[in-house]
Design a protein around this motif. Structure first.
Motif, PDB file in Angstrom:
ATOM      1  N   GLN A   1      15.927   0.769  20.675  1.00  0.00           N
ATOM      2  CA  GLN A   1      15.556  -0.142  19.594  1.00  0.00           C
ATOM      3  C   GLN A   1      16.358   0.151  18.330  1.00  0.00           C
ATOM      4  O   GLN A   1      16.746  -0.762  17.599  1.00  0.00           O
ATOM      5  N   GLY A   2      16.608   1.437  18.066  1.00  0.00           N
ATOM      6  CA  GLY A   2      17.402   1.804  16.907  1.00  0.00           C
ATOM      7  C   GLY A   2      18.826   1.293  17.007  1.00  0.00           C
ATOM      8  O   GLY A   2      19.371   0.697  16.058  1.00  0.00           O
ATOM      9  N   MET A   3      19.455   1.492  18.156  1.00  0.00           N
ATOM     10  CA  MET A   3      20.828   1.021  18.353  1.00  0.00           C
ATOM     11  C   MET A   3      20.905  -0.502  18.320  1.00  0.00           C
ATOM     12  O   MET A   3      21.858  -1.078  17.777  1.00  0.00           O
ATOM     13  N   LYS A   4      19.901  -1.149  18.902  1.00  0.00           N
ATOM     14  CA  LYS A   4      19.881  -2.607  18.947  1.00  0.00           C
ATOM     15  C   LYS A   4      19.885  -3.204  17.541  1.00  0.00           C
ATOM     16  O   LYS A   4      20.642  -4.139  17.247  1.00  0.00           O
ATOM     17  N   LEU A   5      19.061  -2.646  16.644  1.00  0.00           N
ATOM     18  CA  LEU A   5      19.038  -3.171  15.277  1.00  0.00           C
ATOM     19  C   LEU A   5      20.324  -2.827  14.542  1.00  0.00           C
ATOM     20  O   LEU A   5      20.900  -3.678  13.858  1.00  0.00           O
ATOM     21  N   ALA A   6      20.792  -1.586  14.668  1.00  0.00           N
ATOM     22  CA  ALA A   6      21.987  -1.151  13.931  1.00  0.00           C
ATOM     23  C   ALA A   6      23.220  -1.950  14.317  1.00  0.00           C
ATOM     24  O   ALA A   6      24.162  -2.066  13.526  1.00  0.00           O
TER      25      ALA A   6
ATOM     26  N   MET B   1       9.441   1.270  14.306  1.00  0.00           N
ATOM     27  CA  MET B   1       8.808   0.793  15.538  1.00  0.00           C
ATOM     28  C   MET B   1       7.459   1.463  15.768  1.00  0.00           C
ATOM     29  O   MET B   1       6.541   0.854  16.321  1.00  0.00           O
ATOM     30  N   LEU B   2       7.320   2.703  15.347  1.00  0.00           N
ATOM     31  CA  LEU B   2       6.044   3.399  15.511  1.00  0.00           C
ATOM     32  C   LEU B   2       4.942   2.754  14.678  1.00  0.00           C
ATOM     33  O   LEU B   2       3.763   2.845  15.030  1.00  0.00           O
ATOM     34  N   SER B   3       5.318   2.112  13.587  1.00  0.00           N
ATOM     35  CA  SER B   3       4.306   1.451  12.746  1.00  0.00           C
ATOM     36  C   SER B   3       4.081  -0.001  13.140  1.00  0.00           C
ATOM     37  O   SER B   3       3.062  -0.585  12.777  1.00  0.00           O
ATOM     38  N   TYR B   4       5.035  -0.593  13.866  1.00  0.00           N
ATOM     39  CA  TYR B   4       4.903  -1.999  14.241  1.00  0.00           C
ATOM     40  C   TYR B   4       3.965  -2.201  15.427  1.00  0.00           C
ATOM     41  O   TYR B   4       3.476  -3.307  15.651  1.00  0.00           O
ATOM     42  N   ARG B   5       3.771  -1.167  16.216  1.00  0.00           N
ATOM     43  CA  ARG B   5       2.931  -1.260  17.400  1.00  0.00           C
ATOM     44  C   ARG B   5       1.719  -0.338  17.264  1.00  0.00           C
ATOM     45  O   ARG B   5       1.696   0.581  16.452  1.00  0.00           O
ATOM     46  N   HIS B   6       0.724  -0.572  18.098  1.00  0.00           N
ATOM     47  CA  HIS B   6      -0.463   0.277  18.152  1.00  0.00           C
ATOM     48  C   HIS B   6      -0.228   1.361  19.203  1.00  0.00           C
ATOM     49  O   HIS B   6       0.485   1.118  20.196  1.00  0.00           O
ATOM     50  N   PRO B   7      -0.787   2.568  19.034  1.00  0.00           N
ATOM     51  CA  PRO B   7      -0.591   3.618  20.049  1.00  0.00           C
ATOM     52  C   PRO B   7      -0.907   3.166  21.473  1.00  0.00           C
ATOM     53  O   PRO B   7      -0.233   3.571  22.424  1.00  0.00           O
ATOM     54  N   GLN B   8      -1.915   2.299  21.603  1.00  0.00           N
ATOM     55  CA  GLN B   8      -2.289   1.840  22.937  1.00  0.00           C
ATOM     56  C   GLN B   8      -1.155   1.042  23.594  1.00  0.00           C
ATOM     57  O   GLN B   8      -1.012   1.045  24.822  1.00  0.00           O
ATOM     58  N   THR B   9      -0.349   0.378  22.782  1.00  0.00           N
ATOM     59  CA  THR B   9       0.801  -0.356  23.310  1.00  0.00           C
ATOM     60  C   THR B   9       1.761   0.590  24.014  1.00  0.00           C
ATOM     61  O   THR B   9       2.244   0.315  25.112  1.00  0.00           O
ATOM     62  N   PHE B  10       2.035   1.722  23.360  1.00  0.00           N
ATOM     63  CA  PHE B  10       2.950   2.691  23.950  1.00  0.00           C
ATOM     64  C   PHE B  10       2.346   3.350  25.184  1.00  0.00           C
ATOM     65  O   PHE B  10       3.050   3.626  26.150  1.00  0.00           O
ATOM     66  N   ILE B  11       1.039   3.582  25.143  1.00  0.00           N
ATOM     67  CA  ILE B  11       0.380   4.150  26.317  1.00  0.00           C
ATOM     68  C   ILE B  11       0.504   3.202  27.499  1.00  0.00           C
ATOM     69  O   ILE B  11       0.779   3.609  28.636  1.00  0.00           O
ATOM     70  N   GLN B  12       0.348   1.916  27.219  1.00  0.00           N
ATOM     71  CA  GLN B  12       0.382   0.915  28.280  1.00  0.00           C
ATOM     72  C   GLN B  12       1.782   0.721  28.858  1.00  0.00           C
ATOM     73  O   GLN B  12       1.951   0.534  30.063  1.00  0.00           O
TER      74      GLN B  12
ATOM     75  N   SER C   1       0.832  -1.200   0.000  1.00  0.00           N
ATOM     76  CA  SER C   1       0.000   0.000   0.000  1.00  0.00           C
ATOM     77  C   SER C   1       0.872   1.259   0.000  1.00  0.00           C
ATOM     78  O   SER C   1       2.044   1.214   0.411  1.00  0.00           O
ATOM     79  N   PRO C   2       0.330   2.402  -0.427  1.00  0.00           N
ATOM     80  CA  PRO C   2       1.078   3.662  -0.322  1.00  0.00           C
ATOM     81  C   PRO C   2       1.496   3.964   1.120  1.00  0.00           C
ATOM     82  O   PRO C   2       2.544   4.587   1.347  1.00  0.00           O
ATOM     83  N   TRP C   3       0.708   3.529   2.086  1.00  0.00           N
ATOM     84  CA  TRP C   3       1.022   3.739   3.503  1.00  0.00           C
ATOM     85  C   TRP C   3       2.323   3.026   3.874  1.00  0.00           C
ATOM     86  O   TRP C   3       3.207   3.609   4.507  1.00  0.00           O
ATOM     87  N   ILE C   4       2.449   1.764   3.467  1.00  0.00           N
ATOM     88  CA  ILE C   4       3.664   0.998   3.747  1.00  0.00           C
ATOM     89  C   ILE C   4       4.857   1.587   3.004  1.00  0.00           C
ATOM     90  O   ILE C   4       5.938   1.778   3.583  1.00  0.00           O
ATOM     91  N   ILE C   5       4.660   1.883   1.729  1.00  0.00           N
ATOM     92  CA  ILE C   5       5.748   2.445   0.928  1.00  0.00           C
ATOM     93  C   ILE C   5       6.203   3.778   1.525  1.00  0.00           C
ATOM     94  O   ILE C   5       7.405   4.072   1.598  1.00  0.00           O
ATOM     95  N   GLY C   6       5.251   4.562   1.988  1.00  0.00           N
ATOM     96  CA  GLY C   6       5.580   5.848   2.595  1.00  0.00           C
ATOM     97  C   GLY C   6       6.403   5.695   3.864  1.00  0.00           C
ATOM     98  O   GLY C   6       7.385   6.417   4.073  1.00  0.00           O
ATOM     99  N   PHE C   7       6.008   4.766   4.723  1.00  0.00           N
ATOM    100  CA  PHE C   7       6.790   4.509   5.929  1.00  0.00           C
ATOM    101  C   PHE C   7       8.206   4.062   5.568  1.00  0.00           C
ATOM    102  O   PHE C   7       9.194   4.512   6.168  1.00  0.00           O
ATOM    103  N   ASN C   8       8.314   3.166   4.596  1.00  0.00           N
ATOM    104  CA  ASN C   8       9.639   2.685   4.194  1.00  0.00           C
ATOM    105  C   ASN C   8      10.483   3.796   3.580  1.00  0.00           C
ATOM    106  O   ASN C   8      11.699   3.858   3.790  1.00  0.00           O
TER     107      ASN C   8
END
Length: 355
Positions: free
Chosen positions: A248-253, A216-227, A176-183
């Motif tokens: 998370q950024g450093m861990k992957l890199a 990471m912002l796209s992999y989780r739902h906002p409620q996950t971060f709230i929780q 989708s354009p949404w996925i392509i845009g995030f990438n």
């Protein structure tokens, strides 16, 4: 090479498949040769009908017992005492398969930025080369989530009657354009790294950290971060979510490289089952195997609507849904729901893969 998984008493074999035959890519480019790192666990039975081929996600590797430990392993749903489990690291990835840091046989130097563009169709084609090498005429189940689901769907199309079941989790038939845009925003972050463009294995590393944080912002739902990342005190700075995303950024890199991330995110963008096949719905209609498409109700990246679209347009489609606060990542977390859905699917189709 034999590896003993900490989760399993059955030995896992890790091997390298060297393909000296050229791989003709959708772009018109050619990989004169390539290799795939792959693992197997369990034994092929006499009927050769117990093959389960697992396809990993964007930054995964060929050890599904580690990243899908709740689904694959001794006494788990896919048990190596009953199944012959195969998982190969994708072409373009940096865990033993041919990738941008590999040596270009034409120049004797690493490909770096000259590595060809890959599509999900190309990755599926490389998997099929491995299948033929292993002498497998039939695969019982191909299963994958996210990018792995995209590749699984492409492969299901070309395998035809040689595949019994395709299980597509949190994925789609066309990016989708949404996925392509995030990438694209993630690749822009990599491009902004001043080291990007240099002939160095660590080029773009800081940019990759930012890219992962965006992802990471796209992999989780906002409620996950709230929780999990809400503050218990009044603050103006140094928020938990900020530290979490940087970590998370450093861990992957530290375990991945920016060139492979670039290559595989582009492959995800390329995904279009209907390209040159009469459109998405027409291509789905030609898939011969049974297809279980699993959506996640809170997935913001690969929406459940896209998952349901797959099941509605294949001839033998089933749709099931995971309910979770974890968004897209729920396919790596909600094991109990996944096992229930899988068990129901096999029983409904009179197929006792667990016996």
């Amino acid at each position: 090479m034999n590896l003993q998984s900490p989760h399993l008493s059955i030995e896992m074999t890790q091997e390298i498949f060297y393909c000296k035959e050229a791989l003709h890519l959708e772009s018109g480019e050619i990989l004169p040769e390539f290799q795939l790192s792959f693992t197997t666990q369990g034994q092929l039975n006499d009927k050769k009908d117990n093959v389960v081929w697992v396809l990993h996600a964007l930054t995964g590797d060929a050890n599904p017992q580690e990243w899908w430990a709740g689904l694959i392993g001794e006494d788990k749903f896919y048990d190596p005492s009953r199944h012959f489990i195969i998982c190969a690291n994708f072409l373009g990835s940096c865990y033993g398969s041919t990738q941008p840091l590999s040596v270009n046989p034409g120049t004797g130097k690493p490909y770096y930025y000259d590595f060809p563009n890959l599509t999900t169709r190309d990755i599926a084609a490389s998997m099929d080369k491995l299948r033929l090498h292993l002498g497998l005429d039939q695969i019982d189940t191909v299963i994958g989530g996210s990018l792995g689901g995209q590749v699984a769907l492409e492969w299901a199309y070309t395998l035809k009657e040689r595949l019994n079941n395709a299980i597509i989790i949190a994925s789609n038939a066309k990016a989708s354009p949404w996925i392509i845009g995030f990438n694209e925003t993630q690749r822009m972050a990599i491009e902004s790294d001043q080291t990007w463009g240099s002939m160095d294995a660590k080029a773009g590393k800081k940019g990759l950290e930012t890219a992962r944080a965006i992802g990471m912002l796209s992999y989780r739902h906002p409620q996950t971060f709230i929780q999990h990342q809400s503050e218990t005190e009044e603050k103006r700075d140094n928020f938990k979510i900020s530290s979490y995303l940087r970590y998370q950024g450093m861990k992957l890199a530290n375990r991945f490289n920016a060139l492979s991330y670039w290559t595989l995110s582009k492959a995800m963008d390329s995904h279009d089952l209907g390209r040159a096949r009469g459109g998405t719905a027409a291509a789905l209609a030609k898939i011969q195997c049974k297809v279980l498409s699993i959506g996640i109700d809170t997935d913001l990246l690969f929406t459940f609507v896209e998952s349901r679209f797959i099941s509605l347009h294949v001839p033998k489609g089933t749709y099931r849904e995971i309910s979770s606060l974890y968004g897209h990542d729920a396919f790596l977390i909600e094991y109990e729901q996944l096992q229930y859905i899988l068990q129901s699917f096999y029983l409904e189709n009179n197929h006792s893969i667990r016996t």
